[in-house]
Design a protein around this motif. Sequence first.
Motif, PDB file in Angstrom:
ATOM      1  N   ASN A   1     -10.769  -1.661   0.763  1.00  0.00           N
ATOM      2  CA  ASN A   1      -9.290  -2.756   1.076  1.00  0.00           C
ATOM      3  C   ASN A   1      -7.939  -2.646   0.071  1.00  0.00           C
ATOM      4  O   ASN A   1      -8.561  -3.121  -1.693  1.00  0.00           O
ATOM      5  CB  ASN A   1      -9.355  -4.500   1.195  1.00  0.00           C
ATOM      6  CG  ASN A   1      -9.695  -4.403   2.624  1.00  0.00           C
ATOM      7  OD1 ASN A   1     -10.316  -3.031   3.348  1.00  0.00           O
ATOM      8  ND2 ASN A   1     -10.108  -5.958   2.719  1.00  0.00           N
ATOM      9  N   VAL A   2      -7.040  -2.309   0.890  1.00  0.00           N
ATOM     10  CA  VAL A   2      -5.922  -2.634  -0.753  1.00  0.00           C
ATOM     11  C   VAL A   2      -5.385  -3.807  -1.094  1.00  0.00           C
ATOM     12  O   VAL A   2      -4.993  -4.659  -0.772  1.00  0.00           O
ATOM     13  CB  VAL A   2      -5.135  -1.735  -0.011  1.00  0.00           C
ATOM     14  CG1 VAL A   2      -3.336  -1.740  -1.462  1.00  0.00           C
ATOM     15  CG2 VAL A   2      -5.379   0.205  -0.170  1.00  0.00           C
ATOM     16  N   ILE A   3      -4.886  -4.146  -2.788  1.00  0.00           N
ATOM     17  CA  ILE A   3      -5.184  -5.825  -2.952  1.00  0.00           C
ATOM     18  C   ILE A   3      -3.866  -5.002  -3.169  1.00  0.00           C
ATOM     19  O   ILE A   3      -2.719  -5.845  -2.250  1.00  0.00           O
ATOM     20  CB  ILE A   3      -4.898  -5.850  -4.529  1.00  0.00           C
ATOM     21  CG1 ILE A   3      -7.201  -5.531  -4.130  1.00  0.00           C
ATOM     22  CG2 ILE A   3      -4.483  -6.508  -4.920  1.00  0.00           C
ATOM     23  CD1 ILE A   3      -7.176  -5.141  -5.867  1.00  0.00           C
ATOM     24  N   THR A   4      -2.270  -4.045  -4.064  1.00  0.00           N
ATOM     25  CA  THR A   4      -0.639  -3.934  -3.947  1.00  0.00           C
ATOM     26  C   THR A   4      -0.475  -2.600  -4.125  1.00  0.00           C
ATOM     27  O   THR A   4      -2.119  -1.262  -4.784  1.00  0.00           O
ATOM     28  CB  THR A   4      -0.563  -5.312  -5.350  1.00  0.00           C
ATOM     29  OG1 THR A   4       0.281  -4.839  -5.045  1.00  0.00           O
ATOM     30  CG2 THR A   4      -0.762  -4.094  -6.140  1.00  0.00           C
ATOM     31  N   ILE A   5       0.203  -1.801  -3.859  1.00  0.00           N
ATOM     32  CA  ILE A   5       0.966  -0.317  -4.866  1.00  0.00           C
ATOM     33  C   ILE A   5       1.777  -0.974  -5.317  1.00  0.00           C
ATOM     34  O   ILE A   5       2.883  -1.942  -5.125  1.00  0.00           O
ATOM     35  CB  ILE A   5       1.519   0.508  -3.339  1.00  0.00           C
ATOM     36  CG1 ILE A   5       0.575   0.688  -2.493  1.00  0.00           C
ATOM     37  CG2 ILE A   5       2.410   1.772  -3.811  1.00  0.00           C
ATOM     38  CD1 ILE A   5       1.039   1.112  -0.940  1.00  0.00           C
TER      39      ILE A   5
END
Length: 277
Positions: free
Chosen positions: A194-198
């Motif tokens: 799961n991506v937290i942020t870019i």
Amino acid sequence: MTAKEMGQTSIKIPNWKSLYNPNLLMNSDYRSGIINQKGITSLDKSDGSTELGIDGWILYGINIAVGSNYVTFANRTSANHTVQQPLDIKGLKAGDKVTFYASCFNITGNVYIYMTGLDAQKKKLINGDNEFTFTLTSALERFYIELAPNAVVSFNCKKLEIGEHFTGMPAWNYVLEFAKCWNRFRAYRGTKDNVITITISDKNGTFILPFDVKDMVKRPTVTKNDIWTVSGGVYAEADTHSVYDNSVIFHCTTKEAILQVYFNTNDSYIYVDAYDY
């Protein structure tokens, strides 16, 4: 001559349990709900270590098991240990009275409760209803549940309130209870990948996660587990760097790059913690 003829009115005795004073303890009515940001079902602290269990309750060498509508604490060591909750109560002073209530079951051994400056007045819990009134000797700063070696206790609910009477458990409000807990502890958890942020790293490899923490009770500490970054096929584990009011700074070995920050496993997390241990 009757009281009415004398111009007197009858006095109605208060029904204390209809007044429902606020509960000074956070996250304590387990029959109605349990705030559990860490998502634990159990923790073993029999090595004597310290850790936050469910929200609001810090384990000092005490094990915890979380049921659907109850919480169990157990001491599996050879010395007395405690579960504690810091209190943030304004205006109480020496001489004021507070009342504690708890509904308990499955008690084994000796289990006590007391508060700051009241260790000499500790009260022993029994199965069923418990109600004790204390006269304060100082301002309230901390609440303690103390378990003797091999002691166990399960709680349905517990309450600490101002005054000399238990007035009943107030209606449980999830939003209010969660807000109290959120101001002291924030858990960011996700499933694998799961991506937290870019974001973008600077020339030192530092980058920002936009966590606003200025409304927490104090400047928190940040711990993490298995948080990674990827940029152009280059993977690097992230470490915490520093904390500001509106952001948390992390660091990795990938410099001056666009980063995808993500949870590497199902056990990955970021904990933002403002408790005093």
